[in-house]
Scaffold this motif. Structure first.
Motif, PDB file in Angstrom:
ATOM      1  N   SER A   1      -8.677  10.315   1.483  1.00  0.00           N
ATOM      2  CA  SER A   1      -8.029  11.617   1.657  1.00  0.00           C
ATOM      3  C   SER A   1      -7.909  12.012   3.124  1.00  0.00           C
ATOM      4  CB  SER A   1      -8.800  12.687   0.889  1.00  0.00           C
ATOM      5  OG  SER A   1     -10.121  12.821   1.398  1.00  0.00           O
ATOM      6  N   SER A   2      -8.635  11.322   4.019  1.00  0.00           N
ATOM      7  CA  SER A   2      -8.564  11.632   5.446  1.00  0.00           C
ATOM      8  C   SER A   2      -7.382  10.966   6.134  1.00  0.00           C
ATOM      9  CB  SER A   2      -9.864  11.201   6.144  1.00  0.00           C
ATOM     10  OG  SER A   2     -10.980  11.870   5.596  1.00  0.00           O
ATOM     11  N   PHE A   3      -6.628  10.132   5.386  1.00  0.00           N
ATOM     12  CA  PHE A   3      -5.510   9.411   5.979  1.00  0.00           C
ATOM     13  C   PHE A   3      -4.268   9.707   5.148  1.00  0.00           C
ATOM     14  CE2 PHE A   3      -9.440   7.210   6.793  1.00  0.00           C
ATOM     15  CZ  PHE A   3      -9.394   6.976   8.162  1.00  0.00           C
ATOM     16  N   ALA A   4      -3.441  10.604   5.672  1.00  0.00           N
ATOM     17  CA  ALA A   4      -2.290  11.099   4.924  1.00  0.00           C
ATOM     18  C   ALA A   4      -1.256  10.001   4.708  1.00  0.00           C
ATOM     19  CB  ALA A   4      -1.645  12.263   5.672  1.00  0.00           C
ATOM     20  N   THR A   5      -0.625   9.992   3.534  1.00  0.00           N
ATOM     21  CA  THR A   5       0.455   9.064   3.222  1.00  0.00           C
ATOM     22  C   THR A   5       1.619   9.840   2.625  1.00  0.00           C
ATOM     23  OG1 THR A   5      -0.497   8.640   1.021  1.00  0.00           O
ATOM     24  CG2 THR A   5      -1.101   7.111   2.791  1.00  0.00           C
ATOM     25  N   GLU A   6       2.760   9.155   2.538  1.00  0.00           N
ATOM     26  CA  GLU A   6       3.931   9.755   1.928  1.00  0.00           C
ATOM     27  C   GLU A   6       3.711   9.987   0.443  1.00  0.00           C
ATOM     28  OE1 GLU A   6       8.203   8.675   2.937  1.00  0.00           O
ATOM     29  OE2 GLU A   6       7.102   6.900   3.599  1.00  0.00           O
ATOM     30  N   LYS A   7       4.526  10.850  -0.100  1.00  0.00           N
ATOM     31  CA  LYS A   7       4.524  11.058  -1.531  1.00  0.00           C
ATOM     32  C   LYS A   7       4.972   9.770  -2.221  1.00  0.00           C
ATOM     33  CE  LYS A   7       5.857  14.615  -4.892  1.00  0.00           C
ATOM     34  NZ  LYS A   7       6.644  15.843  -5.093  1.00  0.00           N
ATOM     35  N   ASN A   8       4.283   9.393  -3.288  1.00  0.00           N
ATOM     36  CA  ASN A   8       4.554   8.169  -4.041  1.00  0.00           C
ATOM     37  C   ASN A   8       4.275   6.893  -3.246  1.00  0.00           C
ATOM     38  OD1 ASN A   8       5.538   9.543  -6.403  1.00  0.00           O
ATOM     39  ND2 ASN A   8       7.447   9.925  -5.300  1.00  0.00           N
ATOM     40  N   ALA A   9       3.469   6.998  -2.167  1.00  0.00           N
ATOM     41  CA  ALA A   9       3.119   5.818  -1.379  1.00  0.00           C
ATOM     42  C   ALA A   9       2.202   4.893  -2.177  1.00  0.00           C
ATOM     43  CB  ALA A   9       2.444   6.227  -0.076  1.00  0.00           C
ATOM     44  N   LYS A  10       2.159   3.639  -1.768  1.00  0.00           N
ATOM     45  CA  LYS A  10       1.336   2.643  -2.448  1.00  0.00           C
ATOM     46  C   LYS A  10       0.107   2.315  -1.604  1.00  0.00           C
ATOM     47  CE  LYS A  10       4.226   2.335  -5.830  1.00  0.00           C
ATOM     48  NZ  LYS A  10       5.041   3.491  -5.445  1.00  0.00           N
ATOM     49  N   LEU A  11      -0.803   1.557  -2.218  1.00  0.00           N
ATOM     50  CA  LEU A  11      -2.040   1.161  -1.546  1.00  0.00           C
ATOM     51  C   LEU A  11      -1.738   0.424  -0.243  1.00  0.00           C
ATOM     52  CD1 LEU A  11      -5.099   0.725  -1.405  1.00  0.00           C
ATOM     53  CD2 LEU A  11      -4.815  -1.206  -2.968  1.00  0.00           C
ATOM     54  N   GLU A  12      -0.695  -0.364  -0.212  1.00  0.00           N
ATOM     55  CA  GLU A  12      -0.311  -1.082   1.002  1.00  0.00           C
ATOM     56  C   GLU A  12      -0.060  -0.110   2.155  1.00  0.00           C
ATOM     57  OE1 GLU A  12       3.146  -4.232   2.523  1.00  0.00           O
ATOM     58  OE2 GLU A  12       3.161  -3.452   0.478  1.00  0.00           O
ATOM     59  N   ASP A  13       0.604   1.011   1.873  1.00  0.00           N
ATOM     60  CA  ASP A  13       0.875   2.008   2.914  1.00  0.00           C
ATOM     61  C   ASP A  13      -0.421   2.643   3.403  1.00  0.00           C
ATOM     62  OD1 ASP A  13       3.800   1.811   2.648  1.00  0.00           O
ATOM     63  OD2 ASP A  13       3.457   2.711   0.688  1.00  0.00           O
ATOM     64  N   LEU A  14      -1.367   2.882   2.497  1.00  0.00           N
ATOM     65  CA  LEU A  14      -2.652   3.456   2.893  1.00  0.00           C
ATOM     66  C   LEU A  14      -3.425   2.489   3.783  1.00  0.00           C
ATOM     67  CD1 LEU A  14      -4.936   5.552   2.699  1.00  0.00           C
ATOM     68  CD2 LEU A  14      -5.642   4.444   0.564  1.00  0.00           C
ATOM     69  N   LEU A  15      -3.475   1.207   3.417  1.00  0.00           N
ATOM     70  CA  LEU A  15      -4.224   0.227   4.202  1.00  0.00           C
ATOM     71  C   LEU A  15      -3.674   0.117   5.619  1.00  0.00           C
ATOM     72  CD1 LEU A  15      -4.746  -2.648   1.595  1.00  0.00           C
ATOM     73  CD2 LEU A  15      -6.312  -0.805   2.214  1.00  0.00           C
ATOM     74  N   ARG A  16      -2.369   0.290   5.791  1.00  0.00           N
ATOM     75  CA  ARG A  16      -1.783   0.219   7.127  1.00  0.00           C
ATOM     76  C   ARG A  16      -2.287   1.344   8.030  1.00  0.00           C
ATOM     77  NH1 ARG A  16       2.816  -3.089   7.516  1.00  0.00           N
ATOM     78  NH2 ARG A  16       3.587  -3.858   5.512  1.00  0.00           N
ATOM     79  N   ARG A  17      -2.766   2.438   7.449  1.00  0.00           N
ATOM     80  CA  ARG A  17      -3.201   3.583   8.229  1.00  0.00           C
ATOM     81  C   ARG A  17      -4.683   3.513   8.615  1.00  0.00           C
ATOM     82  NH1 ARG A  17       1.287   5.037   5.686  1.00  0.00           N
ATOM     83  NH2 ARG A  17       2.390   6.969   6.179  1.00  0.00           N
ATOM     84  N   LEU A  18      -5.446   2.605   8.016  1.00  0.00           N
ATOM     85  CA  LEU A  18      -6.887   2.570   8.241  1.00  0.00           C
ATOM     86  C   LEU A  18      -7.201   1.816   9.520  1.00  0.00           C
ATOM     87  CD1 LEU A  18      -8.149   1.825   4.614  1.00  0.00           C
ATOM     88  CD2 LEU A  18      -7.597   4.016   5.673  1.00  0.00           C
ATOM     89  N   PRO A  19      -8.015   2.382  10.409  1.00  0.00           N
ATOM     90  CA  PRO A  19      -8.386   1.688  11.658  1.00  0.00           C
ATOM     91  C   PRO A  19      -9.078   0.362  11.363  1.00  0.00           C
ATOM     92  CG  PRO A  19      -9.023   4.014  11.739  1.00  0.00           C
ATOM     93  CD  PRO A  19      -8.592   3.738  10.328  1.00  0.00           C
ATOM     94  N   GLY A  20      -8.637  -0.684  12.049  1.00  0.00           N
ATOM     95  CA  GLY A  20      -9.232  -1.997  11.885  1.00  0.00           C
ATOM     96  C   GLY A  20      -8.572  -2.856  10.838  1.00  0.00           C
ATOM     97  N   LEU A  21      -7.639  -2.290  10.035  1.00  0.00           N
ATOM     98  CA  LEU A  21      -6.947  -3.047   8.997  1.00  0.00           C
ATOM     99  C   LEU A  21      -5.479  -3.209   9.357  1.00  0.00           C
ATOM    100  CD1 LEU A  21      -9.545  -2.155   7.397  1.00  0.00           C
ATOM    101  CD2 LEU A  21      -8.115  -2.246   5.345  1.00  0.00           C
ATOM    102  N   THR A  22      -4.927  -4.357   9.042  1.00  0.00           N
ATOM    103  CA  THR A  22      -3.501  -4.602   9.212  1.00  0.00           C
ATOM    104  C   THR A  22      -2.965  -5.259   7.948  1.00  0.00           C
ATOM    105  OG1 THR A  22      -3.846  -6.787  10.213  1.00  0.00           O
ATOM    106  CG2 THR A  22      -3.711  -4.897  11.704  1.00  0.00           C
ATOM    107  N   VAL A  23      -1.697  -5.014   7.672  1.00  0.00           N
ATOM    108  CA  VAL A  23      -1.014  -5.633   6.541  1.00  0.00           C
ATOM    109  C   VAL A  23       0.253  -6.273   7.067  1.00  0.00           C
ATOM    110  CG1 VAL A  23      -0.018  -5.302   4.258  1.00  0.00           C
ATOM    111  CG2 VAL A  23      -1.910  -3.853   4.989  1.00  0.00           C
TER     112      VAL A  23
END
Length: 890
Positions: free
Chosen positions: A131-153
Motif C-alpha cells: 500500500s506504500s507504493f501507488a499503482t494505476e487502477k487495475n494495475a497488475k503485480l508486474e506493475d507493482l514489482l517495478r515500483r519496489l526499490p531493488g526489484l526490476t522486471v
C-alpha cells in the motif's frame, strides 16, 4: 535518446528548486532530555520515504531538500511511542516546536498512533508494504514489482531482486500455475497484494531431503490481503492486425479462502510469446508461427486443513514454418579456411499435455508427507529441406549437401516423488524418507533423404553418397531413487544430518535404419544401434550446520560409488566402468548488521563422462560429421567459489550488491575435432590432463531513489575473465576471453505525467587464441532501451518504446551491426470503472530492425538471417473484471 535526456533534465529542474529545510528538537517528555539517535523520517502522502535524519547529542535534527507539498513527519525511538505529524512546505524553511514523546513504560493507555513502514527487514527477508507504493487502477503485480526499490522486471517478464535473478514467484507461499510463473505477475491484481517478501531459499531437493546441495534460489513471495482471498478476477483481450495477425488471451480466477481455481487460454499467430498487449517486448515475429494453449490450476485444503493439494494441467499446440540463410567461416590453420553457405526451410508442430500435482499432508503432530506427481504426453511433427556448399581456402570446392528429412515423434513421461518426515522423541531429532521414480518413453519415425558430394583436393572430381532411409527410433528410461536421512541436534546451535541414498536407472535406445533404395533394402548396421545403459549409485551423505544470531554455517558432503554398464548388441560393445564421485558444499552467511549481509559459498564436485562420451562407435548423423566416443575418459573435477555482499538501507530505500565467482575445472572433458580436406569433421572426447580451465566473474549494482523518491536510479557493472583449453582442428588452443560491461538504469512509476524505464549499457569483448593469434579481436557493443508512458487528458495514454543495439566489427566481419526499432501504443480507458481498454499499436514504426544475427568463438564465425516480420500494426480491446477481490466489505 534525446527524449530521455530532456525528460531527466526536466525532472531535475523541478526538484532542485523549491526545496526547504526542516529543523526541530526531540526530547523525552518526562525529563526533557535529548533522545540521541532517534530516527526522524519524512514521508510523502503515499507513505513513501523522502528524507531521514538522526537526532544529535543536543537533541536537534535537520532535514534538507524537502520539496514543496504535504508531508508526514515520523519520529521513532526504541521503547518510546511513535510520533507523527502532518505538515506542508510552501515557500520557506520550517522550524518545528520541541517534539516531546513518552516512554512506553509511562503510558497508561495503549498507543493508538500507527503508521505503516514501507520496507522492513525480518531476519533474512526484505518485506515491502504494497500500500506504500501507488499503482494505476487495475494495475497488475508486474506493475507493482517495478515500483519496489531493488526489484526490476524485464520487458519479457523476468524478475531480478537485488542483483539476482528470481527463480520462483509464489502467491501466499504456493506456486500459482507452476509451469509458468509469469502468469502470476501478469494477472494477479496489484490492489489485492498486502506484502511482497524477497528472500533466498534452498533448492526444493535440499528442503525435502535435509541435505544441503549449495543451491540458493532468489524467491519472491506475494502475500495477499485477507479480503483478496475471496473473489473472482481476470482479464480478456483480443487484437487484430495487418498481415492477417491476431491474438486472443483469457485469464480467469476464483479465490475462496484456501480454494483457488485459475483458467488460462491463448491463441495467436505471433508465436508462443505473442501477447500483443506486451508493447515493451521485442515483438519481431520469426517465421509463420501459430500458438494455442489452455491451462487450469486448482488449489485447496481438505481433511480439516490437514491435506493441501496444488494441481495444474496445461495443453499447448505450437507450430512454425521458417526459412533461413547462414554463412559460417572456420579458420583451421595457417592458410587453411573453410566457408559454408547454407539455406534451409523448416516446418514443425508440437502438441503437449502436462499434468502436475502436489499433496502435502500433516499426518499427525509429529509427521508429515509430501507427494509430487507429474506426467506429460506429446506428439511432434517436423520436416526440413536444406542445402549447403563448402569451400576451402576461399576457392576450392570441398563438398555439397542436400537433405530432405521428416520426423514424427510420440513421447510420454511419468514421475512420482514422496517425502516422509517425522520428528523423533528428542527435541530437534527427525527422520526423512525419500522415494522417487521417473519413466520416459519416446518413439519416432525419421525419413531421411540426403545426398553428399565430396570433392578432391583440387575441387574437381567428386564422390556422391546417397542415403535414403527410414529410421525407427525407440528410447525408454526408468529410474528409481531412495534416501534415508536422520537429523540430530548436537547442541542448541549445531545440527548433524546423516544419510544414505541409492539410485538405479536403465535406458534402452533402439535405432533400426532401413534402406529404401531398390537394390539395398534391409537393415543398415552403420546407422543402427541397440543400446542398453545401466547405472547404479550408492551414496553416503553428511550435513553439519551451525546457527547463531549473526553466523550461519552449513557443510555437506556426498560420496558416491557409481557403476556403469553399456552394451550394444548391433556393434558388439560391452563396456563396464566404475567411478568414485565426491560433492562437497560449504555455505557461510554472516549478518554484519540488520541491513548488511556477507555470504560465501564453495562447491566441489566431480562429473563422470556420459554414455554417449564413452561409447566407442556411434551412428553418424550425416556424412559430414562423425562422433567417436572414448572409453578411457576420466572424470572431471570442478571447484566453484562464490562471494556476495548485500546492503539494503530501509530509510534511504537504497541497495548495493556485489557478487563474485571463480570456477576451476581440472581434467576437463572436451570435444576434439579434425576437419579433412573434403570438409568432413571427425570428433572424439578427450581429457585436458595437464591444463586448468577456469573463469571468474564479478558484478555490482547500486540502486537508490532520487528526486525525493520519485525516480529509482542505479548504475551497474560486470567483468568476466576466462581461460579455457580446447582444440582447433586437432591443435590444443588456449582461448582467453575478457568481457566488461557498465551501464545505468532508472525508472519512474508514479502514474502521473510521464512514467519511464531506461537502460543504457556499453561493453568490450576481447578474445585471444594461442593457435590462431591473427584472429585475436577486441569488439565493442552497446545498447540503449527505454519505454515512456505519457498520461494524457481524457483517460488517454501513449507508450513509446525505443531500442538500439550496436555490435562491433571483427577480423572476419568488417562491418558493424546496428539494430533499432520503435514501438508505439495509444490507449483509451473506457467505462466509469476504467476496466475496458482500447488500444492501437504500431511495432517497428520505421521498419528499421536489422535481421542479422552474428556469433563468433575461437576460430568459428557465423552470420544468420531468417524469415522475420518486424513492422506491423494492431487494434485491440482488453477487459479487466473483478468481483469482490481486494475490496473490503462495509
Amino acid at each position: 535518446m534525446r527524449r530521455i535526456l530532456i525528460l531527466l533534465l526536466f525532472i531535475a529542474s523541478q526538484y532542485v528548486h523549491a526545496q526547504q529545510v526542516i529543523t526541530g528538537i526531540v526530547v523525552d517528555a518526562s525529563d526533557n532530555k535529548p533522545l540521541v539517535n532517534a530516527s526522524v523520517v519524512v514521508l510523502n502522502t503515499d507513505s513513501i520515504m523522502q528524507q531521514f535524519a538522526r537526532v544529535g547529542e543536543d537533541g536537534k535534527f535537520q532535514i534538507k531538500k524537502v520539496a514543496r507539498g504535504k508531508h508526514l513527519l515520523l519520529v521513532t525511538y526504541p521503547k518510546f511511542e511513535i510520533f507523527s505529524k502532518e505538515f506542508e512546505v510552501v515557500s520557506s524553511d520550517i522550524k518545528l516546536d520541541s517534539i516531546k514523546i513518552n516512554s512506553q513504560s509511562n503510558l497508561l493507555e495503549e498507543i493508538i498512533v500507527t503508521q505503516k513502514i514501507p520496507i522492513k527487514m525480518k531476519g533474512d527477508t526484505i518485506e515491502y508494504d504494497a500500500s506504500s507504493f501507488a499503482t494505476e487502477k487495475n494495475a497488475k503485480l508486474e506493475d507493482l514489482l517495478r515500483r519496489l526499490p531493488g526489484l526490476t522486471v524485464s520487458n519479457s517478464g523476468e524478475v531480478t531482486a537485488h542483483g539476482k535473478t528470481v527463480s520462483k514467484v509464489l502467491i501466499d507461499g504456493e506456486e500459482f500455475f507452476g509451469y509458468d510463473p509469469k502468469i502470476a505477475i501478469r494477472n494477479v491484481r496489484a490492489d489485492a497484494v498486502d506484502k511482497v517478501q524477497v528472500y533466498e531459499r534452498k533448492s526444493e531437493q535440499a528442503e525435502l531431503t535435509g541435505i544441503d546441495d549449495g543451491v540458493r534460489l532468489q524467491t519472491v513471495n506475494v502475500v495477499l490481503k485477507e479480503e483478496a482471498r475471496k473473489g473472482i478476477f481476470g482479464n480478456a483481450n483480443a487484437s487484430v492486425g495487418t498481415k492477417e495477425l491476431f491474438d486472443a488471451n483469457l485469464f480467469a480466477a476464483k479465490f475462496n479462502q484456501s480454494e483457488r481455481i485459475g483458467l488460462t487460454g491463448s491463441w495467436n499467430n505471433m508465436g508462443n510469446q505473442g501477447d500483443a498487449s506486451m508493447i515493451r517486448m521485442n515483438n519481431q515475429i520469426i517465421g509463420k508461427p501459430e500458438h494455442q494453449s489452455a491451462g487450469i490450476n486448482y488449489e485447496n485444503n481438505f481433511l480439516k486443513k490437514k491435506l493441501h493439494m496444488t494441481s495444474s494441467y496445461g495443453i499447448s499446440n505450437n507450430g512454425n514454418a521458417n526459412e533461413s540463410e547462414s554463412y559460417n567461416k572456420q579458420v583451421l590453420g595457417e592458410n587453411k579456411t573453410q566457408e559454408t553457405s547454407r539455406k534451409s526451410q523448416s516446418e514443425n508442430n508440437n502438441l503437449n499435455n502436462n499434468l502436475r500435482a502436489q499433496f502435502r499432508m500433516k499426518i499427525d503432530s509429529v509427521s508429515n508427507m509430501n507427494v509430487q506427481l507429474g506426467g506429460s504426453k506429446g506428439r511432434s511433427e517436423s520436416s526440413s529441406l536444406s542445402s549447403s556448399e563448402t569451400f576451402r581456402n576461399e576457392g576450392l570446392r570441398a563438398n555439397e549437401f542436400n537433405g530432405n528429412n521428416s520426423t514424427e515423434t510420440d513421447n510420454g513421461s511419468l514421475n512420482v516423488r514422496m517425502d516422509y518426515r517425522r520428528r523423533l522423541n528428542q527435541k530437534g531429532r527427525s527422520m526423512n524418507l525419500h522415494l522417487s521414480n521417473d519413466y520416459n518413453n519416446s518413439e519416432s519415425t525419421n525419413l531421411v533423404d540426403e545426398t553428399t558430394k565430396l570433392y578432391d583436393r583440387l575441387g574437381n572430381d567428386s564422390t556422391t553418397i546417397h542415403v535414403n532411409q527410414t529410421r525407427l527410433n525407440e528410447t525408454k528410461s526408468n529410474g528409481f531413487g531412495a534416501a534415508l536421512n536422520f537429523s540430530e541436534p548436537i547442541s542448541e546451535r549445531i545440527f548433524l544430518t546423516l544419510g544414505y541414498s541409492f539410485n538405479t536407472s536403465k535406458r534402452t535406445g533402439l535405432v533400426d535404419a532401413y534402406n529404401n533404395t531398390d537394390n539395398t533394402q534391409g537393415l543398415d548396421m552403420r546407422y543402427s544401434k541397440n543400446e542398453e545403459d545401466k547405472n547404479n549409485n550408492n551414496s553416503a551423505d553428511v550435513n553439519l550446520s551451525y546457527r547463531a544470531d549473526k553466523f550461519n554455517i552449513n557443510l555437506s558432503n556426498r560420496t558416491t560409488y557409481r557403476q556403469q554398464q553399456l552394451s550394444d548388441s548391433y556393434r558388439d560393445i560391452d563396456l563396464e566402468r566404475s567411478f568414485w564421485q565426491n560433492n562437497f558444499n560449504t555455505n557461510i552467511s554472516y549478518k554484519i548488521s540488520n541491513s548488511k549481509n556477507l555470504t560465501f559459498g564453495f562447491q566441489n564436485n566431480t562429473n563422470v563422462p556420459s554414455f554417449q562420451q564413452l561409447q566407442p562407435l556411434q551412428p553418424p548423423t550425416n556424412e559430414l560429421y562423425e562422433q567417436i566416443g572414448n572409453p578411457d575418459l576420466k572424470r572431471e573435477i570442478n571447484n566453484n567459489f562464490n562471494l556476495s555482499y548485500n546492503r539494503f538501507s530501509l530509510l534511504k530505500g537504497s541497495s548495493f550488491n556485489v557478487n563474485g565467482s571463480i570456477s576451476l575445472m581440472d581434467n576437463a572433458i572436451v570435444n576434439k575435432s579434425v576437419v579433412d580436406d573434403k570438409g568432413k569433421t571427425t570428433a572424439t572426447f578427450v581429457n585436458i590432463n595437464d591444463k586448468l580451465n577456469w573463469n571468474a566473474r564479478l558484478n555490482a549494482n547500486y540502486g537508490k531513489p532520487i528526486f525525493n523518491g520519485v525516480m529509482q536510479f542505479g548504475p551497474y557493472s560486470m567483468i568476466s575473465y576466462s581461460s579455457n583449453y580446447l582444440y582447433i582442428n586437432g591443435d590444443l588452443n588456449q582461448n582467453i576471453t575478457t568481457n566488461a560491461n557498465v551501464g545505468i538504469n532508472g525508472n519512474k512509476q508514479s502514474s502521473k505525467g510521464v512514467d519511464f524505464n531506461f537502460n543504457l549499457g556499453i561493453g568490450l569483448a576481447n578474445e585471444q587464441n594461442s593457435v590462431q593469434s591473427r584472429l585475436n579481436n577486441t569488439s565493442l557493443r552497446s545498447s540503449a532501451n527505454a519505454d515512456l508512458k505519457y498520461y494524457l487528458p481524457f483517460k488517454f495514454s501513449l507508450t513509446q518504446v525505443l531500442s538500439y543495439s550496436f555490435t562491433g566489427k571483427n577480423k572476419i566481419f568488417p562491418e558493424p551491426i546496428h539494430q533499432f526499432y520503435m514501438n508505439l501504443e495509444l490507449t483509451r480507458k473506457l467505462l466509469s470503472s476504467e476496466s475496458l481498454l482500447l488500444s492501437v499499436k504500431a511495432f517497428d514504426v520505421f521498419n528499421s530492425f536489422n535481421n542479422t544475427q552474428r556469433s563468433f568463438s575461437e576460430s568459428n564465425f557465423s552470420e544468420t538471417r531468417q524469415q522475420m516480420l518486424t513492422q506491423y500494426f494492431m487494434v485491440g480491446l482488453k477487459w479487466d473484471f473483478n468481483k469482490n477481490l481486494g475490496k473490503k466489505n462495509d
